[in-house]
Design a protein around this motif. Structure first.
Motif, PDB file in Angstrom:
ATOM      1  N   ASP A  97       4.507 -54.459  -6.758  1.00 15.36           N
ATOM      2  CA  ASP A  97       3.839 -54.375  -5.451  1.00 15.36           C
ATOM      3  C   ASP A  97       2.618 -53.462  -5.454  1.00 15.36           C
ATOM      4  OD1 ASP A  97       5.519 -56.151  -4.183  1.00 15.36           O
ATOM      5  OD2 ASP A  97       6.891 -54.626  -3.420  1.00 15.36           O
ATOM      6  N   ALA A  98       2.346 -52.793  -6.575  1.00 18.40           N
ATOM      7  CA  ALA A  98       1.202 -51.875  -6.649  1.00 18.40           C
ATOM      8  C   ALA A  98      -0.080 -52.638  -6.957  1.00 18.40           C
ATOM      9  CB  ALA A  98       1.458 -50.795  -7.694  1.00 18.40           C
ATOM     10  N   THR A  99      -0.427 -53.545  -6.071  1.00 18.18           N
ATOM     11  CA  THR A  99      -1.618 -54.390  -6.242  1.00 18.18           C
ATOM     12  C   THR A  99      -2.545 -54.262  -5.036  1.00 18.18           C
ATOM     13  OG1 THR A  99      -0.390 -56.239  -5.275  1.00 18.18           O
ATOM     14  CG2 THR A  99      -0.446 -56.090  -7.688  1.00 18.18           C
ATOM     15  N   GLY A 100      -2.481 -53.125  -4.366  1.00 17.03           N
ATOM     16  CA  GLY A 100      -3.311 -52.934  -3.182  1.00 17.03           C
ATOM     17  C   GLY A 100      -2.523 -52.885  -1.893  1.00 17.03           C
ATOM     18  N   THR A 101      -1.212 -52.614  -1.997  1.00 14.00           N
ATOM     19  CA  THR A 101      -0.408 -52.410  -0.785  1.00 14.00           C
ATOM     20  C   THR A 101      -1.038 -51.305   0.061  1.00 14.00           C
ATOM     21  OG1 THR A 101       1.739 -53.168  -1.623  1.00 14.00           O
ATOM     22  CG2 THR A 101       1.787 -51.436   0.035  1.00 14.00           C
ATOM     23  N   ILE A 102      -1.129 -51.532   1.369  1.00 10.94           N
ATOM     24  CA  ILE A 102      -1.695 -50.525   2.272  1.00 10.94           C
ATOM     25  C   ILE A 102      -0.646 -50.131   3.308  1.00 10.94           C
ATOM     26  CG2 ILE A 102      -3.545 -49.977   3.915  1.00 10.94           C
ATOM     27  CD1 ILE A 102      -5.253 -52.104   2.551  1.00 10.94           C
ATOM     28  N   LEU A 103      -0.377 -48.827   3.386  1.00 14.32           N
ATOM     29  CA  LEU A 103       0.570 -48.288   4.357  1.00 14.32           C
ATOM     30  C   LEU A 103      -0.167 -47.419   5.359  1.00 14.32           C
ATOM     31  CD1 LEU A 103       3.550 -47.142   2.056  1.00 14.32           C
ATOM     32  CD2 LEU A 103       3.112 -49.411   3.021  1.00 14.32           C
ATOM     33  N   LEU A 104       0.270 -47.482   6.592  1.00 14.16           N
ATOM     34  CA  LEU A 104      -0.244 -46.600   7.635  1.00 14.16           C
ATOM     35  C   LEU A 104       0.847 -45.588   7.973  1.00 14.16           C
ATOM     36  CD1 LEU A 104      -2.314 -45.790   9.810  1.00 14.16           C
ATOM     37  CD2 LEU A 104      -1.257 -47.513  11.319  1.00 14.16           C
ATOM     38  N   PHE A 105       0.540 -44.301   7.747  1.00  8.71           N
ATOM     39  CA  PHE A 105       1.478 -43.221   8.060  1.00  8.71           C
ATOM     40  C   PHE A 105       1.118 -42.630   9.422  1.00  8.71           C
ATOM     41  CE2 PHE A 105       1.762 -43.610   3.542  1.00  8.71           C
ATOM     42  CZ  PHE A 105       3.020 -43.149   3.168  1.00  8.71           C
ATOM     43  N   GLU A 106       2.076 -42.633  10.312  1.00 10.84           N
ATOM     44  CA  GLU A 106       1.919 -41.979  11.614  1.00 10.84           C
ATOM     45  C   GLU A 106       3.134 -41.098  11.831  1.00 10.84           C
ATOM     46  OE1 GLU A 106      -0.682 -44.781  14.458  1.00 10.84           O
ATOM     47  OE2 GLU A 106       1.231 -45.682  13.877  1.00 10.84           O
ATOM     48  N   GLY A 107       2.883 -39.803  12.011  1.00  8.92           N
ATOM     49  CA  GLY A 107       3.992 -38.855  12.089  1.00  8.92           C
ATOM     50  C   GLY A 107       4.733 -38.738  10.779  1.00  8.92           C
ATOM     51  N   GLY A 108       4.045 -39.042   9.664  1.00  7.19           N
ATOM     52  CA  GLY A 108       4.659 -38.956   8.340  1.00  7.19           C
ATOM     53  C   GLY A 108       5.512 -40.146   7.967  1.00  7.19           C
ATOM     54  N   VAL A 109       5.626 -41.137   8.864  1.00  4.07           N
ATOM     55  CA  VAL A 109       6.475 -42.314   8.612  1.00  4.07           C
ATOM     56  C   VAL A 109       5.580 -43.523   8.346  1.00  4.07           C
ATOM     57  CG1 VAL A 109       8.250 -43.825   9.549  1.00  4.07           C
ATOM     58  CG2 VAL A 109       8.278 -41.382  10.098  1.00  4.07           C
ATOM     59  N   PRO A 110       5.798 -44.231   7.230  1.00 10.27           N
ATOM     60  CA  PRO A 110       4.910 -45.345   6.870  1.00 10.27           C
ATOM     61  C   PRO A 110       5.349 -46.686   7.429  1.00 10.27           C
ATOM     62  CG  PRO A 110       6.410 -44.929   5.069  1.00 10.27           C
ATOM     63  CD  PRO A 110       6.754 -43.922   6.146  1.00 10.27           C
ATOM     64  N   GLN A 111       4.358 -47.545   7.615  1.00  6.93           N
ATOM     65  CA  GLN A 111       4.607 -48.949   7.908  1.00  6.93           C
ATOM     66  C   GLN A 111       3.589 -49.781   7.137  1.00  6.93           C
ATOM     67  OE1 GLN A 111       3.441 -50.340  11.870  1.00  6.93           O
ATOM     68  NE2 GLN A 111       2.576 -48.311  12.274  1.00  6.93           N
ATOM     69  N   VAL A 113       0.745 -52.359   6.506  1.00  6.30           N
ATOM     70  CA  VAL A 113      -0.320 -53.042   7.230  1.00  6.30           C
ATOM     71  C   VAL A 113      -1.001 -54.098   6.361  1.00  6.30           C
ATOM     72  CG1 VAL A 113      -0.760 -51.183   8.867  1.00  6.30           C
ATOM     73  CG2 VAL A 113      -1.961 -51.181   6.673  1.00  6.30           C
ATOM     74  N   ALA A 114      -0.850 -53.982   5.052  1.00 11.77           N
ATOM     75  CA  ALA A 114      -1.365 -55.009   4.142  1.00 11.77           C
ATOM     76  C   ALA A 114      -0.457 -55.102   2.928  1.00 11.77           C
ATOM     77  CB  ALA A 114      -2.796 -54.698   3.709  1.00 11.77           C
ATOM     78  N   TYR A 115      -0.027 -56.334   2.617  1.00  9.34           N
ATOM     79  CA  TYR A 115       0.876 -56.572   1.497  1.00  9.34           C
ATOM     80  C   TYR A 115       0.322 -57.751   0.690  1.00  9.34           C
ATOM     81  CZ  TYR A 115       5.487 -57.224  -0.811  1.00  9.34           C
ATOM     82  OH  TYR A 115       6.518 -57.340  -1.717  1.00  9.34           O
ATOM     83  N   PRO A 116      -0.651 -57.482  -0.190  1.00  8.02           N
ATOM     84  CA  PRO A 116      -1.270 -58.568  -0.969  1.00  8.02           C
ATOM     85  C   PRO A 116      -0.319 -59.156  -2.006  1.00  8.02           C
ATOM     86  CG  PRO A 116      -2.095 -56.444  -1.703  1.00  8.02           C
ATOM     87  CD  PRO A 116      -1.246 -56.168  -0.496  1.00  8.02           C
ATOM     88  N   THR A 117      -0.804 -60.154  -2.709  1.00 10.77           N
ATOM     89  CA  THR A 117      -0.020 -60.815  -3.743  1.00 10.77           C
ATOM     90  C   THR A 117       0.493 -59.817  -4.774  1.00 10.77           C
ATOM     91  OG1 THR A 117      -1.419 -62.745  -3.486  1.00 10.77           O
ATOM     92  CG2 THR A 117      -0.099 -62.639  -5.478  1.00 10.77           C
ATOM     93  N   HIS A 118       1.748 -59.957  -5.155  1.00  7.10           N
ATOM     94  CA  HIS A 118       2.337 -59.060  -6.147  1.00  7.10           C
ATOM     95  C   HIS A 118       1.867 -59.424  -7.555  1.00  7.10           C
ATOM     96  CE1 HIS A 118       4.774 -62.656  -6.113  1.00  7.10           C
ATOM     97  NE2 HIS A 118       5.362 -62.297  -7.247  1.00  7.10           N
ATOM     98  N   ARG A 119       2.146 -58.544  -8.501  1.00  2.98           N
ATOM     99  CA  ARG A 119       1.758 -58.763  -9.901  1.00  2.98           C
ATOM    100  C   ARG A 119       2.626 -59.850 -10.534  1.00  2.98           C
ATOM    101  NH1 ARG A 119      -0.784 -55.971 -13.890  1.00  2.98           N
ATOM    102  NH2 ARG A 119      -1.063 -54.133 -12.595  1.00  2.98           N
ATOM    103  N   ALA A 120       1.995 -60.671 -11.363  1.00  3.22           N
ATOM    104  CA  ALA A 120       2.731 -61.680 -12.125  1.00  3.22           C
ATOM    105  C   ALA A 120       3.172 -61.090 -13.456  1.00  3.22           C
ATOM    106  CB  ALA A 120       1.843 -62.903 -12.363  1.00  3.22           C
ATOM    107  N   TYR A 121       4.218 -61.666 -14.030  1.00  2.00           N
ATOM    108  CA  TYR A 121       4.644 -61.282 -15.376  1.00  2.00           C
ATOM    109  C   TYR A 121       3.649 -61.833 -16.382  1.00  2.00           C
ATOM    110  CZ  TYR A 121       9.142 -59.669 -13.624  1.00  2.00           C
ATOM    111  OH  TYR A 121      10.119 -58.972 -12.949  1.00  2.00           O
TER     112      TYR A 121
END
Length: 447
Positions: A97-111, A113-121
Motif C-alpha cells: 500500500d506504500a504507493t502514495g497512500t494519503i492520510l489526513l490526521f485530525e486530532g492525531g487520528v488518521p483517515q 483520503v487517497a488510496y491509489p493502486t497497490h504494488r504488484a508482485y
C-alpha cells in the motif's frame, strides 16, 4: 480481531491507515489483546503478540522502508506514504500500500483520503509469484504505459479535487535531494501542474464531480519514456497525456481497468484482449512479453477474494530498456544486445534515420554474428584465453571464457565481450569490434 475489523472499515482496507490508527489508539492509552497485536503487526510483515516488538517493527518500517511526507496546517496533517526507492522491495501489506497512500490526521487520528493502486508482485523475484490459471482465474491483463503515477483525490482541506504523485503531495517537490513545501493552495510539483492542466483542459474535474471519496489512479505519459527519467519541465504541457489506470470505491474496493473506464469515459491504459486459461497459455504469453521491445511490462490481475489488494503480477520485458536506449540515444551496446536476441532488423529500424547511422548499425549487427562464429572456433581451438590477455580485455572475461568452455554457451560469451568493448559511440564501437575480429582471424590462421 473485532478491533481490527473496525479499523479495516474506517480505513477502507488500507493497511497503512490501520497501523497508524492502531498506533494512535496505543498512544491514547488503549490496551490491546495479544491476538490483536499479532493481527496488526502482520500488516508490517512480522507477526508478533508482543507490543514492544510491534513498536520496534513500526519504527523500523516507517523510518527505513516507508517514507512519509507531511504537510501541517492548524491541528491537521496531510501525509503521503511511499516505499523508499533506496530500500529493497518487499511484499507485506503496508509495503503493497506504500504507493502514495494519503492520510489526513485530525486530532492525531488518521483517515484515508487517497488510496491509489497497490504494488504488484514482480516476476524478477521468481517465477513462483505467477499463479496457475487453473487454480486462480486471470481477471485482466493490461499493458504498462511508461509514465508517472498520478493520483486524483478529493482534498477536503482545499474543497477540490487535486492530483498527487506517488511520492509527494501537490504542494511538494524535491530539489537537490531536499523536500520543498509550499502553501496548501499552491501546486508546486511539476508533475501535478501538468496533470492539473490536462484535467482542466479535458474536463476531467467535471467528470469527477459526485465521486468524492473515490480515488482515481492515472498514468501521466511524457514525450519521452519515464525509464529515461526525462526533465518534464522542458516540455509543453500540451505534449503530455493522461491515462486512467483504475478507480477505488469509497469502501476501498479496487476496480479493474475495464470497470473503471465504464465509470468515467476517458482514455485508459491498454487492456490486452488475451485468453489465459492454462499454464501453457500463460507461459507462452510471459515468454513473448519478456522480449517485447515496445511495452515495458504487463500486469496480470487475478480474480481474488481480497477486494483491497487483489493479487497482481507484473511481467517485465528484459529488452525494453535496450530498445529505448537505441531509439533515443543510438546506444551501440543496446543495439548489440537486441541483435543477440534475434532482433537485429528491429534494432536497426529503431535507430534515427540520419546520415549513415542505420547502415553502420546494420554493419555492427553483422559484426556481432561474425564475431560469434569466430569466438566459437577460438573456443574450440583453445586460444581465446590467451587472446583476452593479449588484447588486455577486462579480467572478468577470463571467467566467462571458462564458463563457455563448460556450458558451450557462446551467445552469452559474445554478449559479454561486445558489452565490454562497446562505447557511447556507434562508430568507435564498430572500430573496436573490427579490431577484435581481425585479431581473432589472425590468431586462428596462425594456429
Amino acid at each position: 480481531m473485532a478491533q481490527q475489523l473496525r479499523l479495516d472499515d474506517v480505513c477502507k482496507g488500507n493497511s497503512i491507515c490501520v497501523v497508524e490508527r492502531f498506533k494512535a489508539l496505543l498512544e491514547s492509552g488503549y490496551q490491546p489483546d495479544p491476538l490483536e497485536v499479532r493481527d496488526i503487526s502482520s500488516l508490517l510483515g512480522e507477526p508478533t503478540k508482543k507490543l514492544e516488538v510491534f513498536s520496534s517493527r513500526y519504527l523500523d518500517v516507517f523510518t527505513r522502508l516507508v517514507q512519509r511526507n507531511c504537510f501541517y496546517q492548524g491541528g491537521a496533517a496531510l501525509c503521503i506514504y511511499s516505499w523508499n526507492p533506496r530500500a529493497r522491495v518487499k511484499y507485506f501489506p503496508v509495503a503493497l500500500d506504500a504507493t502514495g497512500t494519503i492520510l489526513l490526521f485530525e486530532g492525531g487520528v488518521p483517515q484515508v483520503v487517497a488510496y491509489p493502486t497497490h504494488r504488484a508482485y514482480d516476476t524478477v523475484i521468481g517465477g513462483e509469484v505467477i499463479r496457475r490459471p487453473e487454480e486462480v482465474r486471470v481477471a485482466e491483463v493490461t499493458a504498462r504505459v511508461d509514465g508517472f503515477q498520478i493520483t486524483f483525490y478529493y482534498n477536503s482541506l482545499m474543497k477540490r479535487w487535486v492530483p498527487a504523485t506517488r511520492y509527494v503531495l501537490h504542494n511538494m517537490r524535491y530539489v537537490g535531494g531536499r523536500l520543498l513545501t509550499g502553501s496548501l493552495e499552491e501546486l508546486v510539483n511539476p508533475y501535478v501542474r501538468v496533470a492539473d492542466f490536462i484535467a482542466e483542459k479535458d474536463g476531467l474535474y467535471d467528470k469527477l464531480r459526485g465521486y468524492e471519496g473515490w480515488t482515481f489512479t492515472f498514468i501521466l505519459e511524457a514525450p519521452e519514456p519515464a525509464i529515461l527519467r526525462p526533465n518534464i519541465e522542458l516540455y509543453r504541457y500540451e505534449d503530455f497525456k493522461l491515462y486512467l489506470l483504475n478507480a477505488r470505491k469509497p469502501n476501498g474496493h479496487l476496480l479493474t481497468v475495464r470497470e473503471s473506464s465504464e465509470i468515467i469515459n476517458i482514455p485508459h491504459v491498454p487492456i490486452e484482449e488475451v485468453s489465459i486459461s492454462t499454464s501453457e497459455d500463460l507461459e507462452r504469453y510471459v515468454n513473448t512479453w519478456s522480449k517485447d521491445l515496445y511495452v515495458r511490462s504487463r500486469f496480470i490481475r487475478y480474480v481474488d477474494t481480497d477486494p483491497f489488494r487483489p493479487y497482481t503480477v507484473e511481467v517485465w520485458s528484459k529488452l525494453y530498456e535496450d530498445a529505448v536506449s537505441v531509439r533515443f540515444s543510438s546506444n551501440p551496446k543496446s543495439l548489440l544486445m537486441l541483435a543477440s536476441y534475434g532482433f537485429a532488423d528491429e534494432a536497426v529500424n529503431l535507430l534515427v534515420d540520419y546520415r549513415d547511422l542505420r547502415a553502420v548499425g546494420r554493419y555492427l549487427c553483422n559484426l556481432f554474428f561474425e564475431l560469434r562464429s569466430y569466438l566459437s572456433k577460438a573456443l574450440e581451438a583453445g586460444v581465446l584465453k590467451d587472446l583476452v590477455e593479449q588484447l588486455k580485455l577486462p579480467e572478468e572475461l577470463l571467467g566467462e571464457v571458462e564458463k563457455a568452455k563448460r556450458t558451450g554457451d557462446v551467445d552469452r560469451l559474445t554478449r559479454k565481450i561486445v558489452a565490454s568493448l562497446a562505447t557511447d559511440s556507434i562508430y568507435q564501437t564498430r572500430d573496436r569490434l573490427v579490431e577484435l575480429l581481425n585479431s581473432l582471424k589472425r590468431r586462428l590462421t596462425a594456429t
